[in-house]
Design a protein around this motif. Structure first.
Motif, mmCIF file in Angstrom:
data_model
loop_
_atom_site.group_PDB
_atom_site.id
_atom_site.type_symbol
_atom_site.label_atom_id
_atom_site.label_comp_id
_atom_site.label_asym_id
_atom_site.label_seq_id
_atom_site.Cartn_x
_atom_site.Cartn_y
_atom_site.Cartn_z
ATOM 1 N N GLU A 56 48.321 1.804 -43.556
ATOM 2 C CA GLU A 56 47.611 2.180 -44.785
ATOM 3 C C GLU A 56 48.650 2.507 -45.860
ATOM 4 O O GLU A 56 49.498 3.383 -45.662
ATOM 5 C CB GLU A 56 46.694 3.384 -44.495
ATOM 6 N N THR A 57 48.573 1.788 -46.965
ATOM 7 C CA THR A 57 49.590 1.862 -48.019
ATOM 8 C C THR A 57 49.789 3.271 -48.556
ATOM 9 O O THR A 57 50.921 3.702 -48.797
ATOM 10 C CB THR A 57 49.183 0.940 -49.193
ATOM 11 N N GLY A 58 48.683 4.004 -48.761
ATOM 12 C CA GLY A 58 48.782 5.370 -49.271
ATOM 13 C C GLY A 58 49.579 6.259 -48.324
ATOM 14 O O GLY A 58 50.424 7.052 -48.765
ATOM 15 N N LEU A 59 49.330 6.110 -47.022
ATOM 16 C CA LEU A 59 50.053 6.916 -46.035
ATOM 17 C C LEU A 59 51.539 6.586 -46.039
ATOM 18 O O LEU A 59 52.383 7.477 -45.911
ATOM 19 C CB LEU A 59 49.471 6.704 -44.636
ATOM 20 N N HIS A 60 51.876 5.318 -46.210
ATOM 21 C CA HIS A 60 53.290 4.941 -46.234
ATOM 22 C C HIS A 60 53.987 5.546 -47.452
ATOM 23 O O HIS A 60 55.146 5.976 -47.364
ATOM 24 C CB HIS A 60 53.431 3.421 -46.207
ATOM 25 N N ASN B 74 46.662 21.599 -47.154
ATOM 26 C CA ASN B 74 46.188 21.785 -48.534
ATOM 27 C C ASN B 74 47.343 21.862 -49.524
ATOM 28 O O ASN B 74 48.421 22.323 -49.176
ATOM 29 C CB ASN B 74 45.380 23.095 -48.616
ATOM 30 N N PRO B 75 47.130 21.446 -50.776
ATOM 31 C CA PRO B 75 45.914 20.781 -51.255
ATOM 32 C C PRO B 75 45.845 19.335 -50.775
ATOM 33 O O PRO B 75 46.850 18.632 -50.801
ATOM 34 C CB PRO B 75 46.080 20.825 -52.778
ATOM 35 N N ILE B 76 44.675 18.900 -50.347
ATOM 36 C CA ILE B 76 44.562 17.546 -49.784
ATOM 37 C C ILE B 76 44.836 16.470 -50.837
ATOM 38 O O ILE B 76 45.213 15.354 -50.504
ATOM 39 C CB ILE B 76 43.180 17.314 -49.105
ATOM 40 N N GLU B 77 44.723 16.834 -52.131
ATOM 41 C CA GLU B 77 44.973 15.860 -53.205
ATOM 42 C C GLU B 77 46.444 15.480 -53.338
ATOM 43 O O GLU B 77 46.783 14.559 -54.094
ATOM 44 C CB GLU B 77 44.486 16.413 -54.560
ATOM 45 N N GLN B 78 47.336 16.195 -52.643
ATOM 46 C CA GLN B 78 48.758 15.864 -52.762
ATOM 47 C C GLN B 78 49.114 14.565 -52.030
ATOM 48 O O GLN B 78 50.220 14.043 -52.200
ATOM 49 C CB GLN B 78 49.613 17.008 -52.225
ATOM 50 N N TYR B 79 48.194 14.062 -51.177
ATOM 51 C CA TYR B 79 48.487 12.880 -50.367
ATOM 52 C C TYR B 79 47.695 11.672 -50.845
ATOM 53 O O TYR B 79 46.469 11.755 -50.990
ATOM 54 C CB TYR B 79 48.156 13.158 -48.893
ATOM 55 N N ARG B 80 48.355 10.550 -51.039
ATOM 56 C CA ARG B 80 47.673 9.307 -51.453
ATOM 57 C C ARG B 80 46.763 8.780 -50.337
ATOM 58 O O ARG B 80 45.760 8.127 -50.628
ATOM 59 C CB ARG B 80 48.687 8.235 -51.861
ATOM 60 N N HIS B 81 47.128 9.054 -49.059
ATOM 61 C CA HIS B 81 46.264 8.628 -47.954
ATOM 62 C C HIS B 81 44.872 9.220 -48.100
ATOM 63 O O HIS B 81 43.875 8.575 -47.724
ATOM 64 C CB HIS B 81 46.873 9.059 -46.620
ATOM 65 N N ASN B 82 44.782 10.427 -48.640
ATOM 66 C CA ASN B 82 43.488 11.089 -48.759
ATOM 67 C C ASN B 82 42.633 10.503 -49.890
ATOM 68 O O ASN B 82 41.429 10.788 -49.955
ATOM 69 C CB ASN B 82 43.683 12.599 -48.919
ATOM 70 N N ASP B 83 43.228 9.658 -50.748
ATOM 71 C CA ASP B 83 42.437 8.932 -51.748
ATOM 72 C C ASP B 83 41.450 7.971 -51.090
ATOM 73 O O ASP B 83 40.487 7.527 -51.710
ATOM 74 C CB ASP B 83 43.361 8.108 -52.673
ATOM 75 N N THR B 84 41.696 7.631 -49.825
ATOM 76 C CA THR B 84 40.800 6.706 -49.108
ATOM 77 C C THR B 84 39.518 7.399 -48.645
ATOM 78 O O THR B 84 38.663 6.755 -48.036
ATOM 79 C CB THR B 84 41.495 6.137 -47.846
ATOM 80 N N GLY B 85 39.417 8.724 -48.883
ATOM 81 C CA GLY B 85 38.252 9.461 -48.410
ATOM 82 C C GLY B 85 38.565 10.329 -47.211
ATOM 83 O O GLY B 85 37.752 11.164 -46.802
#
Lengths: 139, 139, 139
Positions: A56-60, B74-85
């Protein structure tokens, strides 16, 4: 007992990069004709990793940002290893967090994987030729 | 050459938890009748770990506090992986520090362990069904 | 199928130390007469590591400084594990970053290593007797 040894070569365009090698690992296992056994996949260079995680690109992106926080590249003068003329001390540290190798179970002739497991080559000091070893043993 | 493959299933009540699985691993090794070989134990999910360390409650508290400092939820918004939901990017990071798998030597039909070694399942995104693989190979 | 099991014992003068054990691993592999297989090398104590990285003094200094930053020894009261009378909670944490074990491919009777790979024992709570396990399996 059956064996198969295979090498992959990478020369990444970026200094840090993650490359999905699941298909290559699966091919070597199929060619080995091993039905039950173990498959070792390891980086042969000490500033690179092989690891299993999500494709997953975001995780990378998160991995790269996180590793840079835990083991920053700059300033390169903070590391005694870089007194040797290298600038890659951080890559040796990052590789310890992400790991050198994975061992994968082979069951019924295939990778015995969970639903999201994918194998990655993790490069932390790229832009030159580096190798990964795949070794299959079993019956 | 002998083989045995076994799966454990966990559904932890807490998001983060450590479960001692040494007894289960020992049982699988005994059932395999392997006297000399290797035993792979790995998480099949990418937000969980299998690791070997001390069976001591205080240390497990220290691990959780330390992992939360190195890879905070937290904050969960700091991670791009979490943009996937998702909200589990931190679990993928924590798992890299604690590791996916362990390989245990089998000597004379038993785990070849030091005095304090115990095998743990490390859950970082629980409250749902997740699997661990145990694979024994040897003679 | 061939097997060989060998134990190394260390009693380091310093609390934290890295010891190159590549020669010992190579000797055990040669004595096993295994031509194709796997070699497991693991710390048998839970405050120590076995890892593969560079044989460079500056880098080893960097590892120690970095691990002290990520998992500091002092103040020892910050860790609940140390309420048991121990003062080595940090050693258990450091060992998770550096890893418990490595698996090395054996090809044509020798370690299948990249140009800079060397095996190290990493001690994080030394000044007492501790063991490393070397297990070779293959044909």
């Amino acid at each position: 007992m059956k064996f198969k040894t295979h090498y992959l070569v990478f020369n990444t365009k970026k200094r840090i990069d993650f490359i999905n090698i699941t298909r290559e690992v699966r091919t070597v296992i199929q060619e080995s004709q091993v039905r039950e056994g173990l498959c070792l996949v390891n980086a042969m260079h000490i500033s690179a990793s092989v690891f299993i995680n999500d494709n997953e690109t975001g995780l990378h992106y998160d991995f790269q940002k996180w590793l840079e926080k835990l083991a920053p590249h700059n300033p390169i003068e903070q590391y005694r290893h870089n007194d040797t003329g290298e600038d890659n001390a951080d890559a040796h540290l990052k590789r310890q967090i992400m790991g050198r190798e994975v061992i994968i179970a082979i069951t019924n002739g295939n990778l015995d994987f969970g639903p999201w497991e994918q194998v990655f080559y993790g490069e932390f000091d790229g832009q030159r030729s580096k190798k990964v070893l795949i070794k299959v043993i079993g019956d």
